[in-house]
Design an enzyme around this catalytic site. Structure first.
Site, PDB file in Angstrom:
ATOM      1  N   ILE A  61      21.407  58.875  36.966  1.00 46.70           N
ATOM      2  CA  ILE A  61      21.641  57.557  36.363  1.00 46.70           C
ATOM      3  C   ILE A  61      23.132  57.282  36.211  1.00 46.70           C
ATOM      4  O   ILE A  61      23.639  56.229  36.620  1.00 46.70           O
ATOM      5  CB  ILE A  61      20.933  57.471  34.989  1.00 46.70           C
ATOM      6  CG1 ILE A  61      19.420  57.657  35.180  1.00 46.70           C
ATOM      7  CG2 ILE A  61      21.248  56.146  34.289  1.00 46.70           C
ATOM      8  CD1 ILE A  61      18.625  57.807  33.903  1.00 46.70           C
TER       9      ILE A  61
ATOM     10  N   ASN B 286      12.770  68.366  27.737  1.00 44.90           N
ATOM     11  CA  ASN B 286      13.733  69.312  27.141  1.00 44.90           C
ATOM     12  C   ASN B 286      13.794  69.049  25.637  1.00 44.90           C
ATOM     13  O   ASN B 286      13.080  68.188  25.121  1.00 44.90           O
ATOM     14  CB  ASN B 286      15.102  69.160  27.811  1.00 44.90           C
ATOM     15  CG  ASN B 286      15.615  67.737  27.709  1.00 44.90           C
ATOM     16  OD1 ASN B 286      15.866  67.224  26.629  1.00 44.90           O
ATOM     17  ND2 ASN B 286      15.717  67.063  28.854  1.00 44.90           N
TER      18      ASN B 286
ATOM     19  N   PRO C  81      16.678  60.361  40.069  1.00 44.51           N
ATOM     20  CA  PRO C  81      17.942  59.678  40.356  1.00 44.51           C
ATOM     21  C   PRO C  81      18.982  60.085  39.324  1.00 44.51           C
ATOM     22  O   PRO C  81      18.642  60.335  38.163  1.00 44.51           O
ATOM     23  CB  PRO C  81      17.577  58.191  40.198  1.00 44.51           C
ATOM     24  CG  PRO C  81      16.321  58.179  39.387  1.00 44.51           C
ATOM     25  CD  PRO C  81      15.603  59.457  39.671  1.00 44.51           C
TER      26      PRO C  81
ATOM     27  N   PHE D  32      28.167  63.199  29.364  1.00 45.83           N
ATOM     28  CA  PHE D  32      28.090  64.429  28.576  1.00 45.83           C
ATOM     29  C   PHE D  32      27.818  65.568  29.546  1.00 45.83           C
ATOM     30  O   PHE D  32      27.234  65.345  30.614  1.00 45.83           O
ATOM     31  CB  PHE D  32      26.944  64.363  27.560  1.00 45.83           C
ATOM     32  CG  PHE D  32      27.354  63.789  26.234  1.00 45.83           C
ATOM     33  CD1 PHE D  32      27.631  62.429  26.113  1.00 45.83           C
ATOM     34  CD2 PHE D  32      27.461  64.593  25.114  1.00 45.83           C
ATOM     35  CE1 PHE D  32      28.005  61.898  24.896  1.00 45.83           C
ATOM     36  CE2 PHE D  32      27.836  64.067  23.888  1.00 45.83           C
ATOM     37  CZ  PHE D  32      28.112  62.720  23.778  1.00 45.83           C
TER      38      PHE D  32
ATOM     39  N   ASP E  68      16.417  66.654  35.433  1.00 45.14           N
ATOM     40  CA  ASP E  68      16.975  66.610  36.784  1.00 45.14           C
ATOM     41  C   ASP E  68      15.875  66.441  37.841  1.00 45.14           C
ATOM     42  O   ASP E  68      16.118  65.906  38.905  1.00 45.14           O
ATOM     43  CB  ASP E  68      17.775  67.888  37.064  1.00 45.14           C
ATOM     44  CG  ASP E  68      19.087  67.888  36.286  1.00 45.14           C
ATOM     45  OD1 ASP E  68      19.690  66.800  36.164  1.00 45.14           O
ATOM     46  OD2 ASP E  68      19.499  68.946  35.780  1.00 45.14           O
TER      47      ASP E  68
ATOM     48  N   LYS F 237      30.611  63.065  39.693  1.00 43.24           N
ATOM     49  CA  LYS F 237      29.842  61.884  39.297  1.00 43.24           C
ATOM     50  C   LYS F 237      30.736  60.641  39.178  1.00 43.24           C
ATOM     51  O   LYS F 237      30.251  59.547  38.922  1.00 43.24           O
ATOM     52  CB  LYS F 237      29.127  62.138  37.972  1.00 43.24           C
ATOM     53  CG  LYS F 237      28.045  63.237  38.080  1.00 43.24           C
ATOM     54  CD  LYS F 237      27.212  63.348  36.820  1.00 43.24           C
ATOM     55  CE  LYS F 237      26.272  64.539  36.865  1.00 43.24           C
ATOM     56  NZ  LYS F 237      24.898  64.212  36.459  1.00 43.24           N
TER      57      LYS F 237
ATOM     58  N   LYS G  10      31.606  67.976  36.909  1.00 45.98           N
ATOM     59  CA  LYS G  10      30.747  66.779  36.772  1.00 45.98           C
ATOM     60  C   LYS G  10      31.591  65.514  36.638  1.00 45.98           C
ATOM     61  O   LYS G  10      31.232  64.465  37.176  1.00 45.98           O
ATOM     62  CB  LYS G  10      29.835  66.918  35.540  1.00 45.98           C
ATOM     63  CG  LYS G  10      28.709  67.867  35.810  1.00 45.98           C
ATOM     64  CD  LYS G  10      27.717  68.006  34.704  1.00 45.98           C
ATOM     65  CE  LYS G  10      26.727  69.087  35.137  1.00 45.98           C
ATOM     66  NZ  LYS G  10      25.759  69.477  34.200  1.00 45.98           N
TER      67      LYS G  10
HETATM   68  O1  PMT Z   1      19.756  64.812  21.563  1.00 41.53           O
HETATM   69  P1  PMT Z   1      20.327  65.955  20.759  1.00 41.53           P
HETATM   70  O2  PMT Z   1      19.267  66.910  20.263  1.00 41.53           O
HETATM   71  O3  PMT Z   1      21.211  65.480  19.642  1.00 41.53           O
HETATM   72  O4  PMT Z   1      21.250  66.833  21.718  1.00 41.53           O
HETATM   73  C1  PMT Z   1      22.390  66.266  22.237  1.00 41.53           C
HETATM   74  C2  PMT Z   1      22.607  66.675  23.716  1.00 41.53           C
HETATM   75  C3  PMT Z   1      22.839  68.173  23.801  1.00 41.53           C
HETATM   76  C4  PMT Z   1      21.383  66.280  24.553  1.00 41.53           C
HETATM   77  C5  PMT Z   1      23.861  65.856  24.204  1.00 41.53           C
HETATM   78  O5  PMT Z   1      24.973  66.217  23.433  1.00 41.53           O
HETATM   79  C6  PMT Z   1      24.172  66.149  25.666  1.00 41.53           C
HETATM   80  O6  PMT Z   1      24.863  67.075  26.013  1.00 41.53           O
HETATM   81  N1  PMT Z   1      23.612  65.298  26.566  1.00 41.53           N
HETATM   82  C7  PMT Z   1      23.688  65.458  28.017  1.00 41.53           C
HETATM   83  C8  PMT Z   1      22.694  66.503  28.417  1.00 41.53           C
HETATM   84  C9  PMT Z   1      22.613  66.686  29.903  1.00 41.53           C
HETATM   85  O7  PMT Z   1      21.594  66.398  30.477  1.00 41.53           O
HETATM   86  O8  PMT Z   1      23.687  67.100  30.477  1.00 41.53           O
HETATM   87  P2  PMT Z   1      23.825  67.357  32.070  1.00 41.53           P
HETATM   88  O9  PMT Z   1      24.995  68.274  32.167  1.00 41.53           O
HETATM   89  O10 PMT Z   1      22.549  67.810  32.641  1.00 41.53           O
HETATM   90  O11 PMT Z   1      24.138  65.930  32.640  1.00 41.53           O
HETATM   91  C10 PMT Z   1      25.473  65.444  32.826  1.00 41.53           C
HETATM   92  C11 PMT Z   1      25.522  63.951  32.644  1.00 41.53           C
HETATM   93  O12 PMT Z   1      24.745  63.310  33.644  1.00 41.53           O
HETATM   94  C12 PMT Z   1      24.990  63.445  31.326  1.00 41.53           C
HETATM   95  O13 PMT Z   1      25.804  62.388  30.914  1.00 41.53           O
HETATM   96  C13 PMT Z   1      23.580  62.960  31.658  1.00 41.53           C
HETATM   97  O14 PMT Z   1      23.174  61.894  30.797  1.00 41.53           O
HETATM   98  C14 PMT Z   1      23.781  62.463  33.076  1.00 41.53           C
HETATM   99  N2  PMT Z   1      22.588  62.557  33.941  1.00 41.53           N
HETATM  100  C15 PMT Z   1      22.059  63.763  34.256  1.00 41.53           C
HETATM  101  C16 PMT Z   1      20.985  63.822  35.130  1.00 41.53           C
HETATM  102  C17 PMT Z   1      20.459  62.618  35.668  1.00 41.53           C
HETATM  103  N3  PMT Z   1      19.436  62.651  36.487  1.00 41.53           N
HETATM  104  N4  PMT Z   1      21.001  61.457  35.337  1.00 41.53           N
HETATM  105  C18 PMT Z   1      22.047  61.381  34.479  1.00 41.53           C
HETATM  106  O15 PMT Z   1      22.536  60.298  34.168  1.00 41.53           O
END
Ligand code: PMT
Length: 407
Positions: free
Chosen positions: A308, A211, A306, A324, A280, A342, A338
């Protein structure tokens, strides 16, 4: 002295004889790595030329509130949003009076009025009798109550020949005060583990799924946590950024490597922040050799990676866990979902999809969410946003955690 790299500082210069010292102040701030924009009052221009301060700051000096060209380029609101800190040096008695009264008829006072949450410093400089006057003292006390930091005035011989307090503090003392603004020490004794950047999931040796995460947000958070005194480990997917100073950095490529590193480090941390954009899914199999092109449709099968952060939140001795949520719609609803599913303590929601924010942009508009509250932050630089997140972490989670431990 810690560095001011990437800090965006407005230096306000008002009309006193000490205005010549502001040239050296700007030079020293830039030497420490700060980016400086100068705002001069008309009085200041009687003592030192805008051209001098333009040359030293590297940017045109801002002078007029009602100048259509200036307002179209970077007006008073933009300047206020841009600033990580404001320093007015020298600050005359007139300037102090106007600030205390909440005036906004000059560019400098208008910027200050629009910067309520920006840490700000005044370096007063005036005749010692003017300094001692009850009106000045009342105004200074009022501004201090509002959060302004006073540096000086220093005691000594004045340009008017009198001796007393009223000399502008020396530039190096003001630079030290600016540095201190960012070194809160609020996270001393706190060990933070952070993830940042994307994960890259291999399809074959030359192709991958990933991404647009640049790591900017997570790296800014790591730097802000160091500023607040934390011990920081940053596990980063592939990005083009160097690790911030004083951060222990670990580079990984895919989600499974990121999880393995997180699990190796997590028992040594008090706070875990998942800022990484973890893919994901990953291809069910990564081909050993480059896949051959054919004329037939091509289907790739994925398996879930997984989760994380959810894994960390389920650990028996889990740290404080902040996630985030990057969403393109239903931001708050999805972020809250979330937070709950989570098992997180807090979540930072950011609407992504626009070019001016989120993935790979320099700015973000964030909402800080916990079980009870939502704090909306307007669009701001990722560095500024990171400091707000760290402040929220301290106030909402870390201080309570420390209290619980001491009971
Ligand atoms: O890196 P930049 O260009 O500065 O951009 C910043 C950002 C947009 C990436 C950052 O601000 C942000 O939003 N990061 C989280 C992006 C994300 O994957 O969000 P999510 O809604 O898909 O995931 C939710 C949370 O689960 C996040 O804390 C993510 O780290 C965590 N996660 C998700 C999937 C996975 N398999 N394991 C995880 O730990």
């Amino acid at each position: 002295m810690s560095s001011l790299i990437h800090k965006q500082i407005i230096v306000g210069v008002t009309g006193g004889i000490a205005a010549y010292k502001s040239a050296e102040l700007i030079r020293q701030l830039r030497q420490q790595g700060a980016e400086v924009r100068v705002v001069m009052t008309s009085g200041a221009c009687q003592f030192i030329t805008p051209l001098t301060l333009q040359a030293l700051s590297g940017h045109p000096v801002h002078q007029h509130l009602l100048d259509p060209t200036t307002e179209a380029a970077m007006g008073h609101i933009e300047l206020a949003r841009w600033a990580d800190a404001i320093v007015i040096a020298p600050a005359t008695a007139q300037c102090i009076t106007e600030l205390a009264a909440g005036h906004a008829d000059q560019l400098l006072t208008a910027v200050c009025l629009a910067s309520q949450n920006v840490p700000s410093i005044l370096a007063p400089a005036m005749n010692q009798q003017m300094w001692h006057h009850p009106n000045t003292q009342r105004n200074v006390a009022r501004l201090s109550e509002q959060g302004w930091h006073m540096v000086g005035p220093a005691y000594g011989e004045q340009a008017c020949g009198e001796v007393g307090p009223g000399r502008m503090s020396e530039p190096q003392d003001i630079v030290q005060a600016v540095t201190d603004l960012f070194s809160t020490g609020a996270l001393a004794d706190c060990r933070i583990l952070l993830t940042a950047g994307p994960t890259v999931e291999a399809i074959d040796p030359v192709r991958f799924v990933s991404n647009h995460s640049s790591g900017k947000m997570g790296y800014a958070l790591a730097a802000a946590a160091v500023e607040a005194g934390a011990q920081v480990t940053l596990i980063s997917g592939p990005v083009a950024l160097p690790f911030p100073e004083h951060v222990q950095g670990v580079r990984v490529t895919d989600a499974e490597q990121m999880l393995a590193q997180v699990l190796q480090q997590v028992e040594h941390c008090d706070v875990f922040i998942g800022c990484a954009a973890v893919a994901d899914y990953r291809p069910t199999q990564s081909a050993l050799h480059k896949l051959k092109k054919s004329d037939q449709p091509f289907t790739l099968e994925f398996v879930p990676n997984p989760d994380i952060i959810a894994t960390v939140a389920r650990l028996p001795n889990k740290p404080i866990v902040i996630g985030f949520a990057a969403q393109t719609m239903d931001l708050i609803k999805n972020a809250r979902q979330k937070l709950m599913t989570k098992g997180l303590d807090g979540i930072v929601a950011n609407l992504v999809g626009g070019a001016d924010r989120g993935f790979n942009a320099d700015d973000n508009a964030l909402t800080l969410i916990d079980d009870n509250n939502e704090i909306n932050l307007p669009l701001m630089s990722k560095q500024q946003g990171a400091r707000k997140i760290i402040k929220w972490l301290v106030q909402q989670f870390w201080q309570n955690n420390m209290k619980d431990k001491s009971v």
